[in-house]
Write an enzyme that holds these catalytic residues in place. Structure first.
Site, short mmCIF file in Angstrom:
data_model
loop_
_atom_site.label_atom_id
_atom_site.label_comp_id
_atom_site.label_asym_id
_atom_site.label_seq_id
_atom_site.Cartn_x
_atom_site.Cartn_y
_atom_site.Cartn_z
N SER A 127 36.10 39.49 22.69
CA SER A 127 35.83 38.57 23.81
C SER A 127 34.88 37.45 23.37
O SER A 127 35.18 36.72 22.43
CB SER A 127 35.29 39.37 25.00
OG SER A 127 35.31 38.61 26.19
N ASP A 178 45.53 40.81 30.26
CA ASP A 178 44.08 40.57 30.31
C ASP A 178 43.72 39.71 31.53
O ASP A 178 44.15 38.56 31.62
CB ASP A 178 43.65 39.86 29.02
CG ASP A 178 42.14 39.83 28.83
OD1 ASP A 178 41.41 39.79 29.84
OD2 ASP A 178 41.70 39.82 27.67
N HIS A 210 41.59 43.77 29.48
CA HIS A 210 40.48 43.23 28.67
C HIS A 210 39.73 44.38 28.01
O HIS A 210 38.62 44.75 28.40
CB HIS A 210 39.55 42.40 29.55
CG HIS A 210 38.61 41.52 28.76
ND1 HIS A 210 39.06 40.55 27.89
CD2 HIS A 210 37.26 41.49 28.69
CE1 HIS A 210 38.02 39.94 27.34
NE2 HIS A 210 36.92 40.51 27.79
#
Length: 229
Positions: A127, A178, A210
């Protein structure tokens, strides 16, 4: 993935805590620096990365300092830089990204000083950490051993598109479900990275949100093994 903002006064993280380090279990000949996502620490990934690295690879999982995060209504959270919007074309914390990149480049330099050549040092992240890893790989000027970019995006891309392509191997991965960093962001970043990296591979994972999954981690394991034999 949009405009830059150099006026953010929220891009001053506290001093970076000591990283989580998992020593090589055989003779140390390579290092992997992995950067966590927003709100996490190095402890969140150290065990998972250590479980998939070859025995000669040292794992370094630094932790970001706490700072106010605009997307979190200004509440403090471990963060590499400020996140201003979820809009792919919105403003970015340019100063914060560049300051965080210098911290990571410092970790790379420490490994080089300890005797590990740049081409035996891999960086990666998840991320926000993956975004930072990509930026570092493209701007550090060193022939790193590889970069792993999980569920992330390419930050400050408008400043990077005119750069000549580099040969650092890149494994980019994204879940197609996601809800935080949209899959489309990953695809857009992949298109840009293919122009900036001669050895780039993008892989998607059906149904993954995610987070990570076992098939993805197996692919990362194979990428580390092939890039840092």
């Amino acid at each position: 993935m949009g405009n830059t903002s150099s006026k953010s006064n929220k891009s001053k993280p506290l001093k970076m805590p000591d990283p989580v380090v998992v020593s090589a279990s055989a003779k140390h000949t390579a290092s992997f620096i992995f950067l966590h996502g927003l709100g996490d620490t190095g402890h969140g990934w150290a065990t998972s990365i250590a479980a998939i690295r070859p025995p000669h690879v040292k794992v370094i999982c630094p932790s970001a300092g706490k700072m106010p995060v605009t997307l979190n209504s200004g509440f403090e959270s471990p963060s590499w830089f400020d996140l201003l919007t979820l809009d792919a074309n919105g403003p970015e914390d340019e100063n914060g990204i560049k300051k965080a990149a210098e911290l990571v480049k410092g970790l790379i330099e420490e490994e080089i000083k300890s005797g590990i050549p740049a081409e035996r040092i891999m960086i990666g992240g998840f991320s926000q950490g993956g975004a930072l890893a990509l930026y570092v790989a493209l701007t550090c000027g060193k022939p790193l051993g590889g970069v792993v970019a999980l569920s992330c995006w390419l930050p400050l891309h408008k400043q990077l598109v005119s750069r000549p392509p580099i040969s650092i191997p890149c494994f980019q991965a994204h879940g197609d479900c996601d809800p935080i960093v949209p899959y489309r962001w990953g695809q857009l970043s992949s298109s840009l990275l293919k122009q900036l990296m001669n050895n780039h591979n993008f892989k998607s994972y059906k149904g993954l949100m995610h987070s990570s999954c076992e098939p993805e981690m197996q692919d990362v394991k194979e990428f580390i093994a092939s890039s840092l034999p």
